[in-house]
Design a protein around this motif. Structure first.
Motif, short mmCIF file in Angstrom:
data_model
loop_
_atom_site.label_atom_id
_atom_site.label_comp_id
_atom_site.label_asym_id
_atom_site.label_seq_id
_atom_site.Cartn_x
_atom_site.Cartn_y
_atom_site.Cartn_z
N LYS A 42 0.58 -1.12 -0.13
CA LYS A 42 -0.03 0.10 -0.07
C LYS A 42 0.91 1.35 0.20
N TYR A 43 2.02 1.19 0.58
CA TYR A 43 2.87 2.40 0.62
C TYR A 43 3.27 3.00 -0.81
N MET A 44 3.38 2.13 -1.72
CA MET A 44 3.63 2.48 -3.36
C MET A 44 2.41 3.37 -3.62
N THR A 45 1.26 2.99 -3.42
CA THR A 45 0.07 3.85 -3.88
C THR A 45 0.17 5.24 -3.07
N ASP A 46 0.45 5.01 -1.78
CA ASP A 46 0.31 6.23 -0.79
C ASP A 46 1.48 7.19 -1.24
N GLU A 47 2.30 6.79 -1.90
CA GLU A 47 3.65 7.78 -2.48
C GLU A 47 3.25 8.32 -3.63
N ALA A 48 2.72 7.57 -4.68
CA ALA A 48 2.24 8.08 -6.00
C ALA A 48 1.07 8.95 -5.82
N PHE A 49 -0.06 8.74 -5.26
CA PHE A 49 -1.30 9.32 -5.26
C PHE A 49 -1.06 10.85 -5.10
N PRO A 50 -0.65 11.30 -4.06
CA PRO A 50 -0.39 12.67 -3.85
C PRO A 50 0.08 13.65 -4.91
N LYS A 51 1.08 12.97 -5.56
CA LYS A 51 1.81 13.69 -6.36
C LYS A 51 1.26 14.01 -7.74
N ALA A 69 -4.37 15.96 -11.63
CA ALA A 69 -5.25 14.88 -12.32
C ALA A 69 -6.65 15.73 -12.32
N LYS A 70 -7.60 15.66 -13.49
CA LYS A 70 -8.83 16.20 -13.54
C LYS A 70 -9.62 15.79 -12.33
N SER A 71 -9.54 14.62 -11.77
CA SER A 71 -10.10 14.37 -10.58
C SER A 71 -9.58 12.96 -10.03
N LYS A 72 -9.45 12.78 -8.86
CA LYS A 72 -8.86 11.55 -8.26
C LYS A 72 -9.17 11.06 -7.07
N GLU A 73 -9.15 9.58 -7.11
CA GLU A 73 -9.52 9.06 -5.67
C GLU A 73 -8.82 7.94 -5.34
N LEU A 74 -8.55 7.69 -4.13
CA LEU A 74 -7.93 6.64 -3.50
C LEU A 74 -9.06 5.68 -2.58
N PHE A 75 -9.06 4.43 -3.41
CA PHE A 75 -10.02 3.64 -2.71
C PHE A 75 -9.48 2.45 -2.05
N LEU A 76 -9.81 2.40 -0.93
CA LEU A 76 -9.43 1.27 0.21
C LEU A 76 -10.25 0.01 0.10
N ILE A 77 -10.01 -1.30 -0.31
CA ILE A 77 -10.70 -2.50 -0.34
C ILE A 77 -10.55 -2.80 1.09
N ASP A 78 -11.35 -2.56 2.42
CA ASP A 78 -11.03 -2.88 3.75
C ASP A 78 -10.82 -4.51 3.77
N GLY A 79 -9.74 -4.67 4.45
CA GLY A 79 -9.44 -6.02 4.93
C GLY A 79 -8.37 -6.83 3.75
N ALA A 80 -8.51 -6.26 2.66
CA ALA A 80 -7.64 -7.13 1.40
C ALA A 80 -6.19 -7.02 1.38
N THR A 81 -5.63 -7.92 1.44
CA THR A 81 -4.26 -7.86 0.96
C THR A 81 -3.91 -7.70 -0.43
N HIS A 82 -2.60 -7.42 -0.96
CA HIS A 82 -2.39 -7.19 -1.95
C HIS A 82 -2.95 -8.39 -2.99
N ILE A 83 -2.47 -9.60 -2.77
CA ILE A 83 -2.90 -10.75 -3.76
C ILE A 83 -4.42 -10.97 -3.59
N GLU A 84 -4.87 -10.73 -2.56
CA GLU A 84 -6.16 -10.97 -2.38
C GLU A 84 -7.15 -10.29 -3.48
N THR A 85 -6.58 -9.14 -3.71
CA THR A 85 -7.37 -8.51 -4.97
C THR A 85 -7.35 -8.87 -6.27
N TYR A 86 -6.40 -9.87 -6.50
CA TYR A 86 -6.36 -10.71 -7.63
C TYR A 86 -7.42 -11.85 -7.95
N TRP A 87 -8.03 -12.21 -6.85
CA TRP A 87 -8.79 -13.40 -7.10
C TRP A 87 -10.06 -13.59 -6.04
#
Length: 353
Positions: free
Chosen positions: A302-311, A315-333
């Motif tokens: 998550k720290y990589m998204t947190d680093e890039a997003f504020p920069k 952006a015309k619009s931007k949103e950071l969306f958290l999937i509660d409880g999910a690990t990186h790999i769990e978002t795959y399947w």
């Protein structure tokens, strides 16, 4: 056991802990005529349903293998919003990228997912070359091809990058304004991790590893044996001893539950010359399209998204969306997390394409 921090595996996906799900996926892999390994994958094209179309095209002289998904009741005379999907590093089009491409097609989008050049079923030598410039060009190449495809509305083209493909998607969108809406899922900054190690665990060996990459290139151009980094296989014991969710669950996903012969963590050692001097989060101010970045709340990436997003200040619009409880790999399947991500993506693309 080798130190996992010395491997610096680029993308990772998730461990299917549910035995029934894992068995179902293995059965799908064995029977699927398109070799798709995700749950619910298309097994045949039927009228009135989402269809899959394997295609090949040339990109800078290299043959690229891709799958195009068309929505139910697809009519080539009509115009459809379209999304290009960039797969994780080490991943291929038949895994999570295909899953998201199919789910978007089920909602009415034409989608394309292609194996990166030098990887998967695409051409290119030496095999498993993994350079940022090439991966970014792969994403542009998908745009080149799909915008000429019947039914595609080139003015409503979006892009989705998953894991390492997410970092490359950010870079592609900085310059390629054909992409009208930009989304990432579990973004992985390949350059930062190759340079600093995962979670900055290899800061003391940067120069040593650059020397290794330099030596590998010298040997390669002299006609010697190509040196590879990464892992070709992993034992159950090594998986069990892995402490980070990313690597442990990634090993399970890629080597066990969603294994595919075209998917590998190997990459040429010489690729590090390019990877270690690259960073996905630089020049983020060039992203002026709408931006959505999705990550799991428990993802150790998550720290990589947190680093890039504020920069992304322009952006015309931007949103950071958290999937509660999910690990990186769990978002795959994992179905509940995939559904959350897909619903968010649909809302985003419907609004911006």
């Amino acid at each position: 056991m080798k130190k996992l921090t010395s491997i610096i595996v680029l993308t990772m996906s998730v461990v299917a802990t549910d035995v029934v799900y894992a068995q179902s996926t293995q059965k799908t892999k064995q029977q699927n005529p398109y070799t798709l390994v995700y749950n619910g994958a298309i097994t045949k094209n039927e009228k009135g349903k989402v269809n899959i179309h394997p295609v090949k095209y040339k990109l800078n002289g290299i043959e690229i293998a891709a799958n195009i998904y068309t929505p139910a009741n697809y009519d080539a005379t009509k115009k459809y919003p379209t999304v290009a999907v960039a797969h994780p590093n080490g991943g291929i089009k038949e895994q999570t990228a295909g899953l998201y491409a199919q789910r978007l097609a089920e909602a009415g989008y034409i989608t394309i997912v292609a194996d990166a050049a030098y990887q998967g079923a695409s051409g290119g030598e030496p095999r498993h070359t993994d350079k940022p410039a090439s991966r970014i060009e792969d994403i542009r190449g998908m745009a080149d091809f799909i915008t000429q495809y019947a039914g595609v509305d080139a003015n409503r083209l979006g892009v989705l990058g998953i894991c390492g493909g997410g970092g490359y998607t950010l870079k592609a969108a900085q310059s390629d304004k054909r992409f009208k809406a930009v989304a990432t899922l579990s973004m992985f900054n390949s350059g930062e991790v190759r340079r600093n190690g995962f979670q900055n665990s290899q800061l003391n060996t940067i120069q040593e590893r650059l020397k290794q990459a330099s030596d590998a290139r010298a040997q390669q151009v002299a006609g010697g044996k190509i040196i590879y980094a990464g892992l070709a296989s992993v034992t159950d014991e090594e998986i069990a001893k892995t402490t980070t969710d990313l690597y442990r669950e990634g090993f399970e996903y890629y080597y066990r539950s969603h294994a595919h012969p075209n998917s590998t963590f190997l990459y040429t050692m010489s690729s590090l010359l390019d990877l270690m001097t690259w960073d996905a989060s630089t020049n983020m101010d060039l992203v002026n399209q709408p931006l959505l970045m999705i990550t799991g709340s428990k993802a150790d990436t998550k720290y990589m998204t947190d680093e890039a997003f504020p920069k992304a200040t322009n952006a015309k619009s931007k949103e950071l969306f958290l999937i509660d409880g999910a690990t990186h790999i769990e978002t795959y399947w994992k179905s509940e997390y995939v559904s959350q991500a897909v619903n968010k993506l649909l809302n985003f693309y419907q609004k911006n394409l």
